[in-house]
Design an enzyme around this catalytic site. Structure first.
Site, PDB file in Angstrom:
ATOM      1  N   GLU A   1       0.825  -1.210   0.000  1.00 15.63           N
ATOM      2  CA  GLU A   1       0.000   0.000   0.000  1.00 15.63           C
ATOM      3  C   GLU A   1       0.862   1.263   0.000  1.00 15.63           C
ATOM      4  O   GLU A   1       0.515   2.260  -0.645  1.00 15.63           O
ATOM      5  CB  GLU A   1      -0.931  -0.004   1.211  1.00 15.63           C
ATOM      6  CG  GLU A   1      -1.920  -1.153   1.240  1.00 15.63           C
ATOM      7  CD  GLU A   1      -2.855  -1.164   0.044  1.00 15.63           C
ATOM      8  OE1 GLU A   1      -3.077  -0.085  -0.543  1.00 15.63           O
ATOM      9  OE2 GLU A   1      -3.363  -2.240  -0.303  1.00 15.63           O
TER      10      GLU A   1
ATOM     11  N   HIS B   1       1.988   2.288  -3.506  1.00 14.44           N
ATOM     12  CA  HIS B   1       1.052   3.072  -4.320  1.00 14.44           C
ATOM     13  C   HIS B   1       1.302   4.570  -4.133  1.00 14.44           C
ATOM     14  O   HIS B   1       1.267   5.341  -5.103  1.00 14.44           O
ATOM     15  CB  HIS B   1      -0.390   2.737  -3.929  1.00 14.44           C
ATOM     16  CG  HIS B   1      -0.882   1.441  -4.486  1.00 14.44           C
ATOM     17  ND1 HIS B   1      -0.903   1.164  -5.835  1.00 14.44           N
ATOM     18  CD2 HIS B   1      -1.388   0.340  -3.882  1.00 14.44           C
ATOM     19  CE1 HIS B   1      -1.391  -0.043  -6.038  1.00 14.44           C
ATOM     20  NE2 HIS B   1      -1.701  -0.568  -4.868  1.00 14.44           N
TER      21      HIS B   1
END
Length: 534
Positions: free
Chosen positions: A246, A249
């Site tokens: 995550e 990203h």
């Protein structure tokens, strides 16, 4: 003297003194021979007010609000579509009013071809100007939104989430938050060689929502982790893999890239609408426009947007694996994680809780594909751990062995689900069927039942083999435990410590085991599949 002054002024006006040294000598000569007040009269007209120009200043440059620019790019294209429709229709009406001779020379197709060529050239130029290089991976991409515009939206999303989950935010003093924060801090501290990691202000928010199996990172570095995701994890190493994914990203700017790609897809439609309403009559243009409005989103979604999203997810998987490996986490748990999620998905489909999603209609690659892709990256990740002087991994625990075992179970269960779906379709009654078709259907049902029985037998064998391996592993651990206890007892005897006998070591280890099990009861991971993980 008057003649000399006149000659010098004429030479100055005709730019004879272009050489710097000659000009300086002439200036010095004029200064000696001519008073300063009269020397000012020799200046060209455009230099007489030079002192006043020095004092002139403009106001400070003020950029447009990033939010306004973002909304203009997103909503402005919708308005631009209507403008293109009106423009195409208006130009068609004007073209129809022209004399026939001019219409033959400037046919609609020629005008459309010339205009399309110009528009395509402009789109190509616009794309080249907005081309960007993705950090870390070096992949070329198209970016139309600035980072400031995306950060404004990220701040708005952050405020909205904090307000929505205000009552569920876990206190920073709890053990769960401290454990999650330590993983985030480790990922940040061991990746300081990446400039974006140093520049972003990373903040963690843990939300107590067991029903939400999710974790995400906003472009401004705000990390949101739900306890439902934590419960799915079997080990903290898996959580490190998820958080690394995550965070990748945000590091790679995928939100900025996805928004730009969506705008590019809408931008292509603008000249298309103008051509439709220019080349065709009103009724035909309306029919084609209606078909385009229905078909284009589906084609763009399945053919371009979803594959592009899957590409970004795969890129985040690889970069997240690198971040976790540099932080000395075990990269093999990434394969274990995705194989476990694939098994959970297959088990839910088998019991009817959910359906197995097709990859072509998903924003993410399939769990099986992600596990296989990351397994190919394991040797590179292990070398990266060695380069970062990370401690050696425990040889007794190999997550890849468990991952391969779960992969076999998942493949078997998905095959069972597929056969059961086919049986349901075949067993549905259909009217006016001939005897031959009924007989062939019965044969097909019979063969499917045989395949299903074979798969069930294979599943039972895998389950039995797993139980045997688990027992063998427990026996090995027990033997190792007894040998260690005996060795400790012998060492205690030789050292003359009568208290450190085998019985005392036995009782001490029992006490430690009971304490450890009590601690595990305070926070346990969710067990979602039918066989033991140990």
């Amino acid at each position: 003297m008057h003649v000399f002054r006149t000659a010098v002024s004429c030479l100055c006006k005709t730019n004879v003194f272009m050489n710097h040294r000659t000009t300086m000598r002439t200036r010095a000569l004029l200064t000696r021979t001519i008073p300063k007040q009269k020397l000012r009269a020799l200046k060209p007209p455009y230099l007489k007010n030079f002192e006043s120009l020095k004092q002139f200043s403009t106001s400070e440059r003020r950029p447009v609000n990033p939010l306004i620019m973002f909304l203009f790019k997103m909503k402005g294209i919708q308005a631009l579509k209507y403008v293109s429709i009106l423009s195409g229709r208006s130009f068609r009406k004007l073209h129809d009013k022209l004399p026939e001779a001019i219409q033959r020379q400037l046919s609609r197709h020629k005008i459309a071809f010339g205009t399309s060529s110009a528009i395509l050239m402009y789109i190509g130029y616009y794309s080249i100007v907005h081309y960007d290089t993705c950090p870390i991976t070096g992949r070329k991409r198209w970016i139309s939104f600035t980072k400031d515009q995306i950060l404004v939206l990220a701040d708005m999303d952050r405020n909205q989430l904090m307000e929505e989950y205000e009552s569920k935010i876990i206190d920073h003093k709890t053990p769960l938050y401290k454990q999650c924060k330590s993983i985030v801090d480790s990922l940040i501290s061991h990746n300081q060689d990446i400039d974006i990691v140093k520049k972003v202000d990373w903040k963690l928010t843990v939300i107590d929502d067991p029903e939400m199996n999710n974790a995400f990172v906003l472009p401004n570095g705000e990390i949101f982790l739900f306890t439902g995701m934590v419960d799915v994890m079997s080990d903290w190493q898996e959580l490190a893999i998820v958080l690394g994914h995550e965070m990748s990203h945000a590091i790679l700017g995928h939100v900025q890239e996805q928004q730009s790609f969506a705008v590019f897809g809408e931008l292509i439609v603008v000249p298309l609408l103008a051509f439709i309403w220019f080349l065709l009559d009103d009724f035909a243009a309306f029919v084609v426009y209606s078909i385009q409005q229905f078909m284009y989103p589906i084609i763009f979604e399945l053919g371009f947007k979803l594959p592009y999203s899957r590409q970004l997810e795969s890129e985040a998987d690889e970069v997240g694996l690198m971040l976790a490996s540099k932080a000395c986490f075990d990269p093999r748990w990434s394969v274990y994680l995705w194989d476990k999620l694939a098994l959970m998905e297959a088990t839910d489909a088998l019991v009817g809780k959910s359906e197995i999603d097709f990859e072509f209609s998903s924003t993410h690659p399939s769990h099986e594909k992600r596990a296989v892709t990351l397994e190919e990256r394991i040797p590179e990740a292990m070398n990266m751990r060695l380069e970062c002087n990370c401690p050696n991994l425990e040889k007794r625990i190999d997550p890849l062995v468990k991952a391969h075992e779960m992969r076999k179970f998942a493949v078997n269960i998905k095959a069972q689900v597929k056969i059961k779906e086919e049986l349901e379709q075949l067993q549905k009654p259909k009217g006016n069927e001939s005897e031959s078709s009924v007989a062939s259907k019965c044969e097909e049902i019979k063969s499917l039942h045989e395949k299903l029985n074979l798969l069930e037998d294979e599943y039972n064998k895998l389950l039995t083999l797993h139980d045997q391996e688990t027992k063998m592993l427990n026996m090995k651990d027990q033997k190792k435990y007894i040998l260690n206890s005996l060795w400790s007892g012998l060492v205690g005897v030789f050292l003359g410590n009568s208290k450190d006998t085998f019985a005392s070591f036995q009782s001490r280890n029992d006490t430690e085991d009971s304490t450890q099990s009590a601690n595990q009861k305070s926070f346990t991971f969710r067990d979602r599949y039918t066989f033991s993980e140990d």
